[in-house]
Every structure is written in C-alpha cells, then in structure tokens.
Design a protein around this motif. Structure first.
Motif, PDB file in Angstrom:
ATOM      1  N   ASP A  58       0.862  -1.192   0.000  1.00  0.00           N
ATOM      2  CA  ASP A  58       0.000   0.000   0.000  1.00  0.00           C
ATOM      3  C   ASP A  58       0.895   1.239   0.000  1.00  0.00           C
ATOM      4  O   ASP A  58       1.633   1.469   0.967  1.00  0.00           O
ATOM      5  CB  ASP A  58      -0.911  -0.020   1.229  1.00  0.00           C
ATOM      6  N   GLU A 125      -0.347   2.046   5.386  1.00  0.00           N
ATOM      7  CA  GLU A 125       0.106   2.655   4.140  1.00  0.00           C
ATOM      8  C   GLU A 125       1.504   3.245   4.306  1.00  0.00           C
ATOM      9  O   GLU A 125       1.801   3.894   5.294  1.00  0.00           O
ATOM     10  CB  GLU A 125      -0.881   3.747   3.758  1.00  0.00           C
ATOM     11  N   GLU A 146      -2.922  -3.475  -2.346  1.00  0.00           N
ATOM     12  CA  GLU A 146      -4.052  -2.585  -2.083  1.00  0.00           C
ATOM     13  C   GLU A 146      -4.068  -1.446  -3.104  1.00  0.00           C
ATOM     14  O   GLU A 146      -4.641  -1.596  -4.180  1.00  0.00           O
ATOM     15  CB  GLU A 146      -3.986  -2.073  -0.644  1.00  0.00           C
TER      16      GLU A 146
END
Length: 281
Positions: A58, A125, A146
């Motif tokens: 991510d 993230e 993701e």
C-alpha cells in the motif's frame, strides 16, 4: 523513454528484479509515539537517479522540492509483535529491516531500492515523499496488494503490478503503467513531450483526464469494452454522440489531439476506457 516499452515486456514475462547486493544504509530514523501507536520515519538523501519500490502493498507517493526521499508510516500498538521484541526481521534475500517498519532500503550508485520484507508487514500505508528529480519504478508480484497513489510527480514513472488499483493525480509523464487486475485512474496536470505514456489494465477500467491543450498521438484499445470520450480526436470513424461524450465502438482507435505530439497509449483488455479532455469528472 524508448526503454519504457522494453520495461513492460521484461516485467510481464520475467517479473521485476533489482540487485540485492546494494549497501544497506544507516538512514535517519525518527519515531513519534502516541497512545494509539507510533509514526515512524526514514530519510534517505537523494536528488536524482531512480527509486525502485518492490513488493510494497500500500503506497502513497508525493513529489516535492526536497533533497531526501522520506518514508513514513503509522504502526499501531496492536500491530506490534511483542514476541519478536529484541529480534530482527530476517528474509531469504539476506536483507534487514533498517527502517523499523518492515521495509529494507538500500542504495547502489544512483539507484535506491525500497523492499517490503514480509507479507505480514507491521505497517499501514507507506507514504513516500520523492524529490522532483528522482524517477520512480514500482514492481509488485504477489496478491497482497491494495493501492498505489501518486501525486504531484513530473519525473518518469514505471509501474508493473498484478493487483493494485492505481491512481495518478497531477502527473505529467513520461510513464509506463501496467496492472493486471486493478484499475487505473489518471489525471494529468500537463502532458510532457519528453517521452511516451502507456496505461494498461488487463481486467479493469482505465480512466484518463488530460488538459485541453494536450498534444498527442493517441492509441486506444478496448477489445471487450467501450471507449468513452469528450475529446475531439482526429480519427477516421466516429459513432453517434451520446449526451456530452462520444462512445467509440471497436477494439482499436488511433488518432491525434491538437495536431499530434507525444505517443499516448491507453488500453483495457476486458473493460472500458474513458478519456476526458479538460474540466473535471
């Protein structure tokens, strides 16, 4: 940018590979702790060359006028492995977690590589601030993907991934973007004439917004979908307009915008393509 097409071919057939013998760095590590977790940050001095990002699930990338590549993420308290306290994460490549959040960063010459070491990364993230003069290359081979979000970047961008959804905001090109199962949503602030642009998704849509004055030689393919656009593409055949957009039926369209310019390729093998000229969605 002629190498971008070669990049696609090699990435698709053999997968991406970067040298793993590069020197591990003792970068600047910062930690800010709160009751919910800690914000971890790793800084790497770099103003030119290429940043390779490998197998990070991510990613959010932002271009800025700085002299360091800055990696950061929030590690929540409940994500910490207390049993691993005092131990180092070890992987089969012999790389170490020198950032403190499951990412190994190394540099050799003018090329830096950031690689996620485990599928069970202790991070959320990964935010990466990239200096304006640094090119970006992203590869990802597993299903644990993701999103990839890139904004405010005017350097070259290459992406080859299987499952990421990709969003590009305020970019210029040149670039070569490929995702197998994800979508591509790209908004260009300007269109660089330095090199080609290629946007390809095998199984999802591709949605592109370009400035009204963008000069390009455009090629669009949607073998099992439709192509929608409000752009005045100089092509041989056009279908009947629908509302303010035009739907082009057929698997392949070639033409020019604003008299032609940089090569610009858009393809969705199994879904629709949207090309918007000027304005907002």
């Amino acid at each position: 940018m002629n190498t971008l097409i070669k990049f696609f071919t090699v990435a698709l057939v053999f997968g991406m590979a970067y040298p793993i013998s590069a020197q591990n760095l003792n970068g600047n590590i910062n930690n800010v702790t709160s009751s919910n977790g800690s914000l971890k940050e790793y800084k790497l001095p770099m103003t030119s060359g290429t940043l390779n990002i490998v197998d990070i699930d991510d990613i959010k990338i932002e271009g800025y006028s700085g002299s360091e590549v800055v990696f950061s993420t929030m590690v929540e308290n409940n994500e910490k492995n207390e049993r691993a306290a005092g131990l180092k994460l070890v992987n089969s490549l012999g790389l170490e977690d020198n950032t403190g959040f499951g990412i190994s960063v190394s540099k050799e010459g003018n090329t830096a590589t950031a690689r996620q070491l485990s599928d069970n990364c202790s991070c959320n993230e990964i935010a990466i601030k990239v200096p304006k003069g640094v090119n970006i290359s992203i590869s990802h081979r597993t299903h644990d993907a993701e999103n990839i979000f890139i904004q405010n970047v005017s350097s070259e961008v290459e992406i080859s991934t299987n499952h990421h959804n990709i969003k590009l905001e305020d970019v210029t090109g040149p670039m070569a973007i490929k995702t197998v199962h994800g979508s591509i949503d790209a908004r260009f602030s300007t269109l660089s004439q330095k090199g080609s642009v290629s946007l390809y998704s095998a199984y999802d849509f591709v949605d592109v917004t370009i400035p009204s004055n963008a000069k390009m030689n455009v090629s669009i393919e949607a073998p099992y979908g439709d192509v929608y656009s409000n752009a005045d593409i100089n092509i041989t055949k056009k279908s009947t307009p629908s509302n303010s957009s035009t739907c082009y039926s057929g698997s392949s369209i070639s033409g020019t915008l604003n008299g032609g310019g940089v090569e610009f390729s858009i393809k969705s093998a199994h879904d629709d393509v949207y090309l918007r000229q000027g304005g907002k969605k």
